[in-house]
Design a protein around this motif. Structure first.
Motif, PDB file in Angstrom:
ATOM      1  N   LEU A  58      25.397  41.035  48.532  1.00  0.00           N
ATOM      2  CA  LEU A  58      25.740  40.311  47.316  1.00  0.00           C
ATOM      3  C   LEU A  58      24.891  40.782  46.139  1.00  0.00           C
ATOM      4  N   GLY A  59      23.652  41.151  46.415  1.00  0.00           N
ATOM      5  CA  GLY A  59      22.778  41.654  45.356  1.00  0.00           C
ATOM      6  C   GLY A  59      23.361  42.868  44.659  1.00  0.00           C
ATOM      7  N   MET A  60      23.981  43.768  45.414  1.00  0.00           N
ATOM      8  CA  MET A  60      24.657  44.917  44.809  1.00  0.00           C
ATOM      9  C   MET A  60      25.825  44.463  43.957  1.00  0.00           C
ATOM     10  N   GLN A  61      26.614  43.518  44.448  1.00  0.00           N
ATOM     11  CA  GLN A  61      27.778  43.050  43.698  1.00  0.00           C
ATOM     12  C   GLN A  61      27.374  42.407  42.373  1.00  0.00           C
ATOM     13  N   LEU A  62      26.225  41.745  42.351  1.00  0.00           N
ATOM     14  CA  LEU A  62      25.747  41.097  41.129  1.00  0.00           C
ATOM     15  C   LEU A  62      25.444  42.108  40.028  1.00  0.00           C
ATOM     16  N   PHE A  63      25.232  43.369  40.378  1.00  0.00           N
ATOM     17  CA  PHE A  63      24.955  44.399  39.384  1.00  0.00           C
ATOM     18  C   PHE A  63      26.146  44.636  38.454  1.00  0.00           C
ATOM     19  N   TYR A  64      27.343  44.277  38.906  1.00  0.00           N
ATOM     20  CA  TYR A  64      28.556  44.650  38.183  1.00  0.00           C
ATOM     21  C   TYR A  64      28.940  43.611  37.131  1.00  0.00           C
ATOM     22  N   GLU A  65      29.953  43.960  36.340  1.00  0.00           N
ATOM     23  CA  GLU A  65      30.300  43.153  35.172  1.00  0.00           C
ATOM     24  C   GLU A  65      30.963  41.833  35.517  1.00  0.00           C
ATOM     25  N   LYS A  66      31.760  41.832  36.594  1.00  0.00           N
ATOM     26  CA  LYS A  66      32.605  40.661  36.833  1.00  0.00           C
ATOM     27  C   LYS A  66      32.974  40.564  38.306  1.00  0.00           C
ATOM     28  N   SER A  67      33.103  39.326  38.784  1.00  0.00           N
ATOM     29  CA  SER A  67      33.600  39.078  40.135  1.00  0.00           C
ATOM     30  C   SER A  67      34.755  38.091  40.078  1.00  0.00           C
ATOM     31  N   TYR A  68      35.722  38.296  40.981  1.00  0.00           N
ATOM     32  CA  TYR A  68      36.867  37.388  41.088  1.00  0.00           C
ATOM     33  C   TYR A  68      36.784  36.565  42.375  1.00  0.00           C
ATOM     34  N   GLU A  69      35.566  36.233  42.776  1.00  0.00           N
ATOM     35  CA  GLU A  69      35.364  35.406  43.971  1.00  0.00           C
ATOM     36  C   GLU A  69      35.527  33.935  43.608  1.00  0.00           C
ATOM     37  N   ASN A  70      36.651  33.351  44.029  1.00  0.00           N
ATOM     38  CA  ASN A  70      36.938  31.935  43.749  1.00  0.00           C
ATOM     39  C   ASN A  70      36.859  31.619  42.249  1.00  0.00           C
ATOM     40  N   GLY A  71      37.442  32.491  41.471  1.00  0.00           N
ATOM     41  CA  GLY A  71      37.420  32.320  40.018  1.00  0.00           C
ATOM     42  C   GLY A  71      37.112  33.643  39.358  1.00  0.00           C
ATOM     43  N   GLU A  72      36.577  33.584  38.168  1.00  0.00           N
ATOM     44  CA  GLU A  72      36.186  34.785  37.426  1.00  0.00           C
ATOM     45  C   GLU A  72      34.800  34.548  36.857  1.00  0.00           C
ATOM     46  N   TRP A  73      33.833  35.385  37.281  1.00  0.00           N
ATOM     47  CA  TRP A  73      32.433  35.129  36.939  1.00  0.00           C
ATOM     48  C   TRP A  73      31.772  36.384  36.404  1.00  0.00           C
ATOM     49  N   GLU A  74      30.917  36.185  35.438  1.00  0.00           N
ATOM     50  CA  GLU A  74      30.192  37.296  34.827  1.00  0.00           C
ATOM     51  C   GLU A  74      28.959  37.650  35.652  1.00  0.00           C
ATOM     52  N   GLY A  75      28.772  38.960  35.883  1.00  0.00           N
ATOM     53  CA  GLY A  75      27.604  39.434  36.606  1.00  0.00           C
ATOM     54  C   GLY A  75      26.520  39.929  35.667  1.00  0.00           C
ATOM     55  N   LEU A  76      25.586  40.701  36.212  1.00  0.00           N
ATOM     56  CA  LEU A  76      24.472  41.198  35.414  1.00  0.00           C
ATOM     57  C   LEU A  76      24.896  42.317  34.464  1.00  0.00           C
ATOM     58  N   GLY A  77      25.974  43.010  34.776  1.00  0.00           N
ATOM     59  CA  GLY A  77      26.467  44.062  33.887  1.00  0.00           C
ATOM     60  C   GLY A  77      25.593  45.300  33.848  1.00  0.00           C
ATOM     61  N   LEU A  78      24.821  45.541  34.899  1.00  0.00           N
ATOM     62  CA  LEU A  78      24.006  46.754  34.967  1.00  0.00           C
ATOM     63  C   LEU A  78      24.860  47.978  35.277  1.00  0.00           C
ATOM     64  N   LEU A  79      25.958  47.758  35.978  1.00  0.00           N
ATOM     65  CA  LEU A  79      26.914  48.817  36.313  1.00  0.00           C
ATOM     66  C   LEU A  79      28.304  48.370  35.885  1.00  0.00           C
ATOM     67  N   GLU A  80      29.168  49.341  35.583  1.00  0.00           N
ATOM     68  CA  GLU A  80      30.519  49.033  35.142  1.00  0.00           C
ATOM     69  C   GLU A  80      31.466  48.929  36.337  1.00  0.00           C
ATOM     70  N   GLY A  81      32.232  47.859  36.380  1.00  0.00           N
ATOM     71  CA  GLY A  81      33.176  47.646  37.464  1.00  0.00           C
ATOM     72  C   GLY A  81      33.304  46.170  37.775  1.00  0.00           C
TER      73      GLY A  81
END
Length: 205
Positions: free
Chosen positions: A80-103
């Motif tokens: 999950l820590g890797m996934q948090l690096f990205y801009e957005k997640s669609y896990e049970n909704g739409e959530w903003e991540g850390l935005g360190l990587l694009e995707g």
């Protein structure tokens, strides 16, 4: 000192034990002061994307992590820590991540059994180098241990070091400059996982 960030969502002790076994100095921390004093960071994670980001915000660590990474400090995200690096997640909704990587982070298709759990082999990606960097010493026959229902769709495929296949090929290891991510659990992945953690440790010493 490698700081393992404790925000209530990770296999902290097992990661710390693995690093200590490899001879690296590591500690479990949860303060901005400790993050700033560290030579490298590890962001582990198990659980839901939304909860994890909320916990990081509650601890006031989001900007601190971003500032340290933007200053060039190495960081490794696990599962999950890797996934948090990205801009957005669609896990049970739409959530903003850390935005360190694009995707973005998306769910495996309904035709697949989730979570993807167990051992799966690694596939060399565009950024793979078996002689240097995070992928040193890794071969295509090598297996690591995964537990996840969501996977990363990176905007920049050239950042993929290693992939894996679960009905669809997805990133297993990513790297951009000082940012590294592993979708699997290296601390649970026997010698291959220890090799990858060793590679990360050696990149920062």
């Amino acid at each position: 000192m490698i700081s393992i960030i404790d925000y209530g969502a990770g296999n902290l002790k097992s990661v710390n034990h693995a690093l200590n076994k490899l001879g690296f100095e590591a500690e479990i921390i949860s303060s901005k002061e400790k993050i700033n004093q560290s030579t490298a960071l590890i962001l582990p994670g198990v659980g839901a994307f939304e909860d994890a980001m909320n916990q990081l915000r509650d601890l006031d660590l989001v900007d601190c992590i971003k500032d340290n990474v933007q200053a060039g400090k190495p960081i490794l995200g696990i599962c999950l820590g890797m996934q948090l690096f990205y801009e957005k997640s669609y896990e049970n909704g739409e959530w903003e991540g850390l935005g360190l990587l694009e995707g973005e982070v998306v769910r495996f298709g309904d035709q697949l059994k989730v979570p993807h759990m167990g051992w799966n082999n690694l596939i060399p990606g565009p950024n793979f180098d078996a002689q240097n960097g995070i992928g040193t010493g890794i071969e295509q026959k090598d297996y690591t241990y995964f537990v996840h229902s969501y996977y990363v769709k990176p905007k920049n495929r050239e950042e993929v070091v290693l992939g894996s296949d679960y009905g669809i090929e997805f990133p297993a290891v990513v790297q951009k400059n000082n940012i590294y991510g592993m979708q699997f659990h290296p601390e649970k992945s026997s010698e291959v996982g220890m090799t990858l953690l060793k590679n990360f440790g050696e990149l920062i010493t």
